[in-house]
Write a protein that holds these residues in place. Structure first.
Motif, PDB file in Angstrom:
ATOM      1  N   THR A  35      47.931  40.542  38.378  1.00 21.21           N
ATOM      2  CA  THR A  35      48.002  39.102  38.129  1.00 21.21           C
ATOM      3  C   THR A  35      48.235  38.811  36.660  1.00 21.21           C
ATOM      4  O   THR A  35      49.065  37.956  36.306  1.00 21.21           O
ATOM      5  N   ALA A  36      47.529  39.530  35.780  1.00 19.98           N
ATOM      6  CA  ALA A  36      47.708  39.301  34.343  1.00 19.98           C
ATOM      7  C   ALA A  36      49.105  39.706  33.882  1.00 19.98           C
ATOM      8  O   ALA A  36      49.676  39.076  32.986  1.00 19.98           O
ATOM      9  N   ALA A  37      49.669  40.751  34.487  1.00 11.80           N
ATOM     10  CA  ALA A  37      51.003  41.210  34.094  1.00 11.80           C
ATOM     11  C   ALA A  37      52.101  40.286  34.596  1.00 11.80           C
ATOM     12  O   ALA A  37      53.157  40.164  33.961  1.00 11.80           O
ATOM     13  N   THR A  38      51.874  39.641  35.725  1.00  9.93           N
ATOM     14  CA  THR A  38      52.914  38.791  36.304  1.00  9.93           C
ATOM     15  C   THR A  38      52.729  37.317  35.966  1.00  9.93           C
ATOM     16  O   THR A  38      53.641  36.516  36.193  1.00  9.93           O
ATOM     17  N   ASP A  39      51.573  36.954  35.419  1.00 12.85           N
ATOM     18  CA  ASP A  39      51.284  35.557  35.072  1.00 12.85           C
ATOM     19  C   ASP A  39      50.324  35.555  33.891  1.00 12.85           C
ATOM     20  O   ASP A  39      49.118  35.316  34.041  1.00 12.85           O
ATOM     21  N   ALA A  40      50.861  35.861  32.720  1.00 12.73           N
ATOM     22  CA  ALA A  40      50.022  36.049  31.535  1.00 12.73           C
ATOM     23  C   ALA A  40      49.520  34.707  31.012  1.00 12.73           C
ATOM     24  O   ALA A  40      50.265  33.943  30.395  1.00 12.73           O
ATOM     25  N   ARG A  41      48.262  34.427  31.287  1.00 14.61           N
ATOM     26  CA  ARG A  41      47.575  33.245  30.765  1.00 14.61           C
ATOM     27  C   ARG A  41      46.193  33.680  30.293  1.00 14.61           C
ATOM     28  O   ARG A  41      45.694  34.728  30.714  1.00 14.61           O
ATOM     29  N   PRO A  42      45.549  32.894  29.442  1.00 13.26           N
ATOM     30  CA  PRO A  42      44.209  33.296  28.981  1.00 13.26           C
ATOM     31  C   PRO A  42      43.251  33.583  30.125  1.00 13.26           C
ATOM     32  O   PRO A  42      42.461  34.531  30.065  1.00 13.26           O
ATOM     33  N   GLU A  43      43.314  32.775  31.186  1.00  8.20           N
ATOM     34  CA  GLU A  43      42.367  32.981  32.281  1.00  8.20           C
ATOM     35  C   GLU A  43      42.665  34.258  33.078  1.00  8.20           C
ATOM     36  O   GLU A  43      41.740  34.941  33.535  1.00  8.20           O
ATOM     37  N   THR A  44      43.957  34.615  33.240  1.00  6.13           N
ATOM     38  CA  THR A  44      44.252  35.855  33.965  1.00  6.13           C
ATOM     39  C   THR A  44      43.908  37.067  33.103  1.00  6.13           C
ATOM     40  O   THR A  44      43.451  38.093  33.613  1.00  6.13           O
ATOM     41  N   SER A  45      44.118  36.947  31.794  1.00  8.57           N
ATOM     42  CA  SER A  45      43.736  38.020  30.885  1.00  8.57           C
ATOM     43  C   SER A  45      42.220  38.207  30.882  1.00  8.57           C
ATOM     44  O   SER A  45      41.714  39.332  30.890  1.00  8.57           O
ATOM     45  N   ALA A  46      41.471  37.095  30.902  1.00 13.87           N
ATOM     46  CA  ALA A  46      40.008  37.180  30.926  1.00 13.87           C
ATOM     47  C   ALA A  46      39.512  37.799  32.219  1.00 13.87           C
ATOM     48  O   ALA A  46      38.567  38.607  32.223  1.00 13.87           O
ATOM     49  N   ALA A  47      40.147  37.437  33.347  1.00 11.45           N
ATOM     50  CA  ALA A  47      39.742  38.013  34.630  1.00 11.45           C
ATOM     51  C   ALA A  47      40.005  39.513  34.658  1.00 11.45           C
ATOM     52  O   ALA A  47      39.183  40.297  35.178  1.00 11.45           O
ATOM     53  N   LYS A  48      41.123  39.938  34.099  1.00 10.15           N
ATOM     54  CA  LYS A  48      41.416  41.363  34.026  1.00 10.15           C
ATOM     55  C   LYS A  48      40.381  42.068  33.160  1.00 10.15           C
ATOM     56  O   LYS A  48      39.912  43.159  33.490  1.00 10.15           O
ATOM     57  N   GLN A  49      40.023  41.439  32.045  1.00  7.40           N
ATOM     58  CA  GLN A  49      39.039  42.055  31.162  1.00  7.40           C
ATOM     59  C   GLN A  49      37.699  42.225  31.877  1.00  7.40           C
ATOM     60  O   GLN A  49      37.055  43.279  31.762  1.00  7.40           O
ATOM     61  N   ARG A  50      37.276  41.226  32.636  1.00  8.70           N
ATOM     62  CA  ARG A  50      36.005  41.345  33.366  1.00  8.70           C
ATOM     63  C   ARG A  50      36.068  42.479  34.390  1.00  8.70           C
ATOM     64  O   ARG A  50      35.124  43.260  34.536  1.00  8.70           O
ATOM     65  N   ALA A  51      37.202  42.570  35.095  1.00  5.85           N
ATOM     66  CA  ALA A  51      37.352  43.635  36.083  1.00  5.85           C
ATOM     67  C   ALA A  51      37.363  45.005  35.418  1.00  5.85           C
ATOM     68  O   ALA A  51      36.797  45.976  35.946  1.00  5.85           O
ATOM     69  N   GLU A  52      37.996  45.077  34.256  1.00  7.97           N
ATOM     70  CA  GLU A  52      38.048  46.351  33.551  1.00  7.97           C
ATOM     71  C   GLU A  52      36.669  46.752  33.042  1.00  7.97           C
ATOM     72  O   GLU A  52      36.291  47.928  33.079  1.00  7.97           O
ATOM     73  N   GLU A  53      35.905  45.785  32.572  1.00  7.01           N
ATOM     74  CA  GLU A  53      34.550  46.085  32.101  1.00  7.01           C
ATOM     75  C   GLU A  53      33.694  46.636  33.238  1.00  7.01           C
ATOM     76  O   GLU A  53      32.930  47.594  33.053  1.00  7.01           O
ATOM     77  N   ALA A  54      33.818  46.044  34.438  1.00 10.46           N
ATOM     78  CA  ALA A  54      33.044  46.529  35.583  1.00 10.46           C
ATOM     79  C   ALA A  54      33.468  47.944  35.973  1.00 10.46           C
ATOM     80  O   ALA A  54      32.631  48.805  36.285  1.00 10.46           O
ATOM     81  N   TRP A  55      34.764  48.181  35.958  1.00  7.83           N
ATOM     82  CA  TRP A  55      35.306  49.502  36.291  1.00  7.83           C
ATOM     83  C   TRP A  55      34.855  50.551  35.283  1.00  7.83           C
ATOM     84  O   TRP A  55      34.362  51.625  35.657  1.00  7.83           O
ATOM     85  N   LEU A  56      34.969  50.243  34.001  1.00 15.67           N
ATOM     86  CA  LEU A  56      34.573  51.199  32.975  1.00 15.67           C
ATOM     87  C   LEU A  56      33.076  51.448  32.982  1.00 15.67           C
ATOM     88  O   LEU A  56      32.615  52.558  32.686  1.00 15.67           O
ATOM     89  N   ALA A  57      32.300  50.404  33.315  1.00  9.71           N
ATOM     90  CA  ALA A  57      30.847  50.583  33.390  1.00  9.71           C
ATOM     91  C   ALA A  57      30.485  51.593  34.481  1.00  9.71           C
ATOM     92  O   ALA A  57      29.599  52.440  34.301  1.00  9.71           O
ATOM     93  N   ALA A  58      31.163  51.515  35.615  1.00 10.85           N
ATOM     94  CA  ALA A  58      30.897  52.466  36.696  1.00 10.85           C
ATOM     95  C   ALA A  58      31.335  53.878  36.306  1.00 10.85           C
ATOM     96  O   ALA A  58      30.610  54.852  36.519  1.00 10.85           O
ATOM     97  N   LEU A  59      32.527  53.996  35.715  1.00 14.21           N
ATOM     98  CA  LEU A  59      33.006  55.309  35.293  1.00 14.21           C
ATOM     99  C   LEU A  59      32.144  55.885  34.174  1.00 14.21           C
ATOM    100  O   LEU A  59      32.050  57.105  34.023  1.00 14.21           O
ATOM    101  N   GLY A  60      31.560  55.011  33.376  1.00 12.15           N
ATOM    102  CA  GLY A  60      30.748  55.458  32.250  1.00 12.15           C
ATOM    103  C   GLY A  60      29.291  55.677  32.584  1.00 12.15           C
ATOM    104  O   GLY A  60      28.486  55.978  31.698  1.00 12.15           O
TER     105      GLY A  60
END
Length: 526
Positions: free
Chosen positions: A29-54
């Motif tokens: 979504t962030a790559a196909t519709d770059a807006r602050p809110e899509t970038s923020a949503a990606k960041q939240r998802a990435e934080e959750a993913w990295l927290a699990a991997l870490g």
């Protein structure tokens, strides 16, 4: 009593699979519709993913289960792969949040920043078109400089990422992030160094000869001495590709052609279905969309998509054949495998497949059977096409060496003179002359340094494996175009196993020999 491997694998999968799917959806979504809110949503998802991997407890549990053994080989192989994934992400919580925030910021810049020429903003496709077609050196220079402007916008954040990654790596006992990333990717650094040195040495003379011939043509085209040629006189922003001269031009055959249709027909001929993959994809340029190209396996369960920014011509035909190569690979991985193993065993393997299939655009059988060239035209293009591929492989190999060597230097000395280091490598490995007085951080305009760190060796090793695999497929199936046996060879020997075997074993099994530069170098000499 140590945890049972089967139970550990189930818990790991139940935790990680939904988080990866959510991250990939947010990334798309962030790559196909770059807006602050899509970038923020990606960041939240990435934080959750990295927290699990870490999660250090999960990492310890996987290591304990591996030490205990006592399960079936497939489960233990899945835990070995998971151990590498978790190792790569053992990052303290505060650092994870900072890493995700910085990376999201940089990715947003690459999706939204457009180069300015005068009072106009131009997308990368437009800048590349100028470098491909314009005979006006001033226009070319302006386009080249515009293509580097994103570097100044992101350089400070990229350096912050480098420092953060290095800190994480050293806390894990590694020299720097370059060494850490290779270890987590199951690449032996000493082995890689030997490959880099061999490729650099073996390609030096043929590359310099090919470039001397190119420089002579460019000198005549632009009416300047060879010594006056600068990076903007070449055909793209980084001199990473070569599409040939007038005698090898595919333009007349591609005029009015449907790039998607050509790609579908190519894969149909190999018995590899692509329509369902392309229906989910986003293939055409527009504002607010990532200007690059990639393939994304969203959930390891069939939701596979390609992002591209198609424009007429050979470059985007190559790109789409390449990215769909990644897609058919992912689509044919055996979905009965454990989730952890539903992936290529190492990025270099999927890169090899994609690079090999991108080369088909110049295959004589493709020219006739897919592009529809008459026999005389196909015959006339065969020799020039072979030379285009040969020179293109030389150009790309030398470019890969630049990026890998620069990343080595950047992670070793991030506070050093990176502008100087970049241009020293560009001059010595690509033979390009640096523009006088230029101090801009041009190195930072290459997106991979920011968002796909220590990845470029996968392209170079992929080129070597592409040649080795091409040789094996041609021996086994007689070619690619119109040969379902070629698709079956790839699906059965390369795609379906996923990561059930370490990448070295898969390569040796599929091609008959360990990965090395012999087939690649033999192709350059042919």
């Amino acid at each position: 009593m140590p945890p049972h491997p089967d139970a550990v694998l189930r818990r790991l999968t139940d935790r990680l699979a939904p988080l990866e799917r959510d991250l990939h959806r947010a990334f798309w979504t962030a790559a196909t519709d770059a807006r602050p809110e899509t970038s923020a949503a990606k960041q939240r998802a990435e934080e959750a993913w990295l927290a699990a991997l870490g999660d250090a407890e999960l990492f310890a549990e996987v290591q304990a289960a591996l030490a205990a053994g006592g399960s079936d080989p497939r489960t233990l192989r899945a835990l070995e792969q998971a151990n590498l994934d978790l190792l790569a992400n053992q990052i303290p919580e505060g650092d994870r949040a900072e890493l995700a925030a910085l990376q999201a910021k940089v990715e947003h810049a690459f999706s939204t920043v457009r180069g300015r020429v005068g009072d106009r903003e131009l997308a990368n496709n437009e800048l590349e078109r100028v470098l491909a077609d314009s005979d006006d050196p001033a226009e070319r220079r302006a386009a080249w400089e515009a293509g580097k402007q994103v570097g100044a916008a992101v350089a400070e954040d990229v350096l912050a990422l480098v420092e953060l990654r290095n800190r994480v790596a050293r806390e894990r006992g590694y020299r720097d992030w370059f060494a850490f990333a290779l270890a987590a990717g199951d690449i032996d650094e000493a082995w890689l160094e030997r490959i880099l040195e061999e490729v650099e040495s073996a390609t030096r003379e043929p590359f310099l000869a090919a470039k001397a011939a190119l420089d002579a043509r460019l000198s005549a085209r632009f009416g300047v001495d060879v010594d006056a040629l600068r990076p903007w006189h070449y055909g793209d922003l980084f001199f990473q590709r070569y599409d040939g001269e007038a005698g090898a031009d595919l333009g007349p055959l591609l005029e009015g052609a449907d790039t998607v249709g050509l790609t579908v027909a190519t894969y149909d001929g190999m018995g590899l279905e692509t329509r369902h993959l392309l229906e989910r994809s986003d293939l055409h340029p527009r504002p607010g969309k990532d200007q690059h190209a990639f393939c994304l396996d969203v959930d390891r369960a069939g939701d596979i998509r390609v992002l591209a920014n198609l424009a007429p011509g050979e470059e985007w035909l190559d790109v789409l054949l390449h990215e769909v190569g990644h897609a058919v690979y992912d689509d044919h991985i055996d979905r009965s495998l454990p989730w952890v193993l539903r992936r290529p065993p190492q990025p270099l393997v999927t890169e090899a497949v994609a690079l090999m299939l991108g080369r088909l655009r110049r295959d004589p059988e493709f020219l006739a059977g897919v592009l529809g060239a008459d026999p005389a035209a196909a015959q006339a293009l065969t020799g020039p096409s072979r030379e285009v591929l040969r020179t293109g492989q030389l150009v790309f190999a030398r470019w890969c060496l630049v990026v890998v060597r620069f990343e080595q230097a950047m992670y070793a000395r991030p506070g050093g003179d990176l502008v100087g280091a970049w241009w020293d490598l560009v001059e010595s490995l690509q033979g390009l002359r640096r523009p006088e007085g230029r101090t801009a951080p041009d190195w930072a305009s290459k997106i991979h340094l920011a968002v796909a760190p220590v990845y470029y060796q996968s392209y170079l090793l992929g080129e070597l494996l592409a040649s080795q695999l091409d040789q094996a497929v041609r021996e086994g199936a007689g070619g690619f175009v119109g040969r379902p046996a070629a698709g079956a060879f790839l699906a059965e020997r390369v795609f379906a196993p996923g990561a059930t075997r370490p990448w070295r074993e898969l390569v040796a099994s599929a091609t008959g020999s360990p990965l090395g530069p012999a087939a690649f170098l033999a192709g350059l000499a042919a």
